[in-house]
Design a protein around this motif. Structure first.
Motif, PDB file in Angstrom:
ATOM      1  N   TYR A 115       0.894  -1.163   0.104  1.00 22.66           N
ATOM      2  CA  TYR A 115      -0.067   0.013   0.036  1.00 22.66           C
ATOM      3  C   TYR A 115       0.853   1.420   0.068  1.00 22.66           C
ATOM      4  N   ALA A 116       2.144   1.113   0.446  1.00 22.89           N
ATOM      5  CA  ALA A 116       3.023   2.483   0.341  1.00 22.89           C
ATOM      6  C   ALA A 116       4.383   2.105  -0.413  1.00 22.89           C
ATOM      7  N   THR A 117       4.853   3.113  -0.567  1.00 21.95           N
ATOM      8  CA  THR A 117       6.416   3.094  -1.277  1.00 21.95           C
ATOM      9  C   THR A 117       7.347   3.830  -0.475  1.00 21.95           C
ATOM     10  N   ARG A 118       8.547   3.171  -0.496  1.00 20.42           N
ATOM     11  CA  ARG A 118       9.516   3.821   0.113  1.00 20.42           C
ATOM     12  C   ARG A 118      10.752   3.895  -0.853  1.00 20.42           C
ATOM     13  N   ARG A 119      11.424   5.136  -0.811  1.00 21.24           N
ATOM     14  CA  ARG A 119      12.382   5.326  -1.739  1.00 21.24           C
ATOM     15  C   ARG A 119      13.350   6.218  -1.052  1.00 21.24           C
ATOM     16  N   GLN A 120      14.677   6.465  -1.455  1.00 16.31           N
ATOM     17  CA  GLN A 120      15.757   7.178  -1.132  1.00 16.31           C
ATOM     18  C   GLN A 120      15.431   8.671  -1.512  1.00 16.31           C
ATOM     19  N   SER A 121      15.902   9.685  -0.653  1.00 17.11           N
ATOM     20  CA  SER A 121      15.582  10.858  -0.920  1.00 17.11           C
ATOM     21  C   SER A 121      16.702  11.469  -1.846  1.00 17.11           C
ATOM     22  N   THR A 122      16.194  12.272  -2.844  1.00 18.53           N
ATOM     23  CA  THR A 122      17.298  12.641  -3.603  1.00 18.53           C
ATOM     24  C   THR A 122      18.415  13.810  -3.192  1.00 18.53           C
ATOM     25  N   GLN A 123      17.659  14.259  -2.100  1.00 20.85           N
ATOM     26  CA  GLN A 123      18.454  15.453  -1.381  1.00 20.85           C
ATOM     27  C   GLN A 123      19.309  14.990  -0.181  1.00 20.85           C
ATOM     28  N   ASP A 124      19.030  13.844   0.443  1.00 22.81           N
ATOM     29  CA  ASP A 124      19.465  13.442   1.731  1.00 22.81           C
ATOM     30  C   ASP A 124      19.609  11.644   1.646  1.00 22.81           C
ATOM     31  N   ARG A 125      20.737  11.224   1.110  1.00 27.60           N
ATOM     32  CA  ARG A 125      20.728   9.598   0.986  1.00 27.60           C
ATOM     33  C   ARG A 125      20.282   9.021   2.094  1.00 27.60           C
ATOM     34  N   ARG A 126      20.400   9.645   3.335  1.00 23.90           N
ATOM     35  CA  ARG A 126      20.106   8.899   4.623  1.00 23.90           C
ATOM     36  C   ARG A 126      18.642   8.941   4.858  1.00 23.90           C
ATOM     37  N   ALA A 127      17.819   9.809   4.258  1.00 28.60           N
ATOM     38  CA  ALA A 127      16.577  10.001   4.439  1.00 28.60           C
ATOM     39  C   ALA A 127      15.593   9.217   3.137  1.00 28.60           C
ATOM     40  N   GLN A 128      14.589   8.612   3.970  1.00 27.56           N
ATOM     41  CA  GLN A 128      13.573   7.873   3.106  1.00 27.56           C
ATOM     42  C   GLN A 128      12.243   8.780   2.634  1.00 27.56           C
ATOM     43  N   ILE A 129      11.795   8.501   1.576  1.00 27.37           N
ATOM     44  CA  ILE A 129      10.428   9.076   1.090  1.00 27.37           C
ATOM     45  C   ILE A 129       9.381   8.377   1.006  1.00 27.37           C
ATOM     46  N   ILE A 130       8.346   8.366   1.804  1.00 27.56           N
ATOM     47  CA  ILE A 130       7.358   7.458   2.058  1.00 27.56           C
ATOM     48  C   ILE A 130       6.046   7.820   1.198  1.00 27.56           C
ATOM     49  N   GLY A 131       5.347   7.155   0.109  1.00 27.63           N
ATOM     50  CA  GLY A 131       4.138   7.662  -0.526  1.00 27.63           C
ATOM     51  C   GLY A 131       3.339   6.556  -0.631  1.00 27.63           C
ATOM     52  N   VAL A 132       1.964   6.668  -1.111  1.00 34.06           N
ATOM     53  CA  VAL A 132       1.146   5.659  -1.471  1.00 34.06           C
ATOM     54  C   VAL A 132       1.501   5.209  -2.787  1.00 34.06           C
ATOM     55  N   SER A 133       1.128   3.785  -2.716  1.00 38.10           N
ATOM     56  CA  SER A 133       1.378   2.974  -4.141  1.00 38.10           C
ATOM     57  C   SER A 133       0.242   3.159  -4.820  1.00 38.10           C
ATOM     58  N   ALA A 134       0.308   2.529  -6.137  1.00 32.14           N
ATOM     59  CA  ALA A 134      -0.733   2.417  -7.187  1.00 32.14           C
ATOM     60  C   ALA A 134      -1.631   1.536  -6.642  1.00 32.14           C
ATOM     61  N   ARG A 135      -1.417   0.369  -5.954  1.00 34.50           N
ATOM     62  CA  ARG A 135      -2.290  -0.434  -5.264  1.00 34.50           C
ATOM     63  C   ARG A 135      -3.214   0.020  -4.265  1.00 34.50           C
ATOM     64  N   HIS A 136      -2.660   0.794  -3.528  1.00 34.24           N
ATOM     65  CA  HIS A 136      -3.534   1.620  -2.472  1.00 34.24           C
ATOM     66  C   HIS A 136      -4.239   2.596  -3.348  1.00 34.24           C
ATOM     67  N   SER A 137      -4.036   3.259  -4.187  1.00 37.22           N
ATOM     68  CA  SER A 137      -4.737   4.277  -5.015  1.00 37.22           C
ATOM     69  C   SER A 137      -6.181   3.432  -5.453  1.00 37.22           C
ATOM     70  N   ALA A 138      -5.860   2.147  -6.113  1.00 38.88           N
ATOM     71  CA  ALA A 138      -6.795   1.363  -6.716  1.00 38.88           C
ATOM     72  C   ALA A 138      -7.894   0.998  -5.632  1.00 38.88           C
ATOM     73  N   PHE A 139      -7.084   0.386  -4.481  1.00 36.77           N
ATOM     74  CA  PHE A 139      -7.990  -0.238  -3.363  1.00 36.77           C
ATOM     75  C   PHE A 139      -8.739   0.961  -2.844  1.00 36.77           C
ATOM     76  N   ARG A 140      -8.187   1.837  -2.582  1.00 35.32           N
ATOM     77  CA  ARG A 140      -8.697   3.138  -1.854  1.00 35.32           C
ATOM     78  C   ARG A 140     -10.167   3.639  -2.851  1.00 35.32           C
ATOM     79  N   ALA A 141      -9.879   3.746  -4.082  1.00 34.14           N
ATOM     80  CA  ALA A 141     -11.039   4.100  -4.926  1.00 34.14           C
ATOM     81  C   ALA A 141     -12.191   3.052  -4.816  1.00 34.14           C
ATOM     82  N   ALA A 142     -11.776   1.955  -4.769  1.00 33.35           N
ATOM     83  CA  ALA A 142     -13.039   0.571  -4.712  1.00 33.35           C
ATOM     84  C   ALA A 142     -13.558   0.693  -3.451  1.00 33.35           C
ATOM     85  N   ILE A 143     -12.894   1.120  -2.543  1.00 36.84           N
ATOM     86  CA  ILE A 143     -13.515   1.233  -1.122  1.00 36.84           C
ATOM     87  C   ILE A 143     -14.405   2.562  -0.734  1.00 36.84           C
TER      88      ILE A 143
END
Length: 171
Positions: free
Chosen positions: A84-112
């Motif tokens: 349901y979420a994605t986690r990727r490395q920040s482009t500004q700070d390699r130690r930081a991770q960026i969290i976001g929603v996934s395409a799976r969540h978006s589809a599941f959210r719309a259905a519900i």
């Protein structure tokens, strides 16, 4: 206690009862949705924050959710594992991770949520413009009341037990 709702003007207690009823059913709905997702309510709450606010660092998610950084790490791990979420490395700070929603969540959210939203919109569209203005005004005022009380109680800290005989404990 007999309700005054049938009289010309309901009193404030009738209004609070109605709001509490809405809140209770919203809680039940959120429990059911969390179950459909296979998540805990805290996970669902964080997912909704990500949906509403967009991608962010885990530290920001901890601030917005009022969870500790360690708790958010566990939530994010569960959300990523469930897809349901994605986690990727920040482009500004390699130690930081960026969290976001996934395409799976978006589809599941719309259905519900889309059917829930459609039904709620239908109810609100049946109201007059004045009724909607009144509801919006009252909801904003009550939101501020809750915000002020949450601040005064130190939102995010552990709750204290009510004192013996405290009338609010029965509510």
């Amino acid at each position: 206690m007999v309700s005054t709702f049938d009289r010309d003007r309901p009193d404030a207690i009738d209004a609070l009862r109605a709001i509490r009823g809405l809140h209770a059913q919203t809680e039940a709905l959120l429990d059911a949705i969390a179950g459909r997702y296979g998540l805990y309510r805290t996970d669902l709450r964080c997912l909704e924050i990500l949906q509403r606010e967009g991608e962010m660092r885990a530290r920001r998610l901890a601030e917005l959710s009022h969870l500790s950084p360690a708790a958010v790490t566990k939530v994010v791990d569960r959300l990523v594992t469930a897809g349901y979420a994605t986690r990727r490395q920040s482009t500004q700070d390699r130690r930081a991770q960026i969290i976001g929603v996934s395409a799976r969540h978006s589809a599941f959210r719309a259905a519900i949520w889309d059917p829930v939203q459609a039904d709620a919109v239908a109810v609100l569209e049946a109201a007059s413009a004045q009724e909607l203005r009144t509801v919006i005004t009252l909801v904003h005022r009550l939101t501020e009341v809750n915000r002020a009380h949450a601040r005064s109680m130190g939102a995010g800290s552990s709750a204290a037990e009510p004192a013996a005989g405290d009338a609010s404990a029965a509510r």
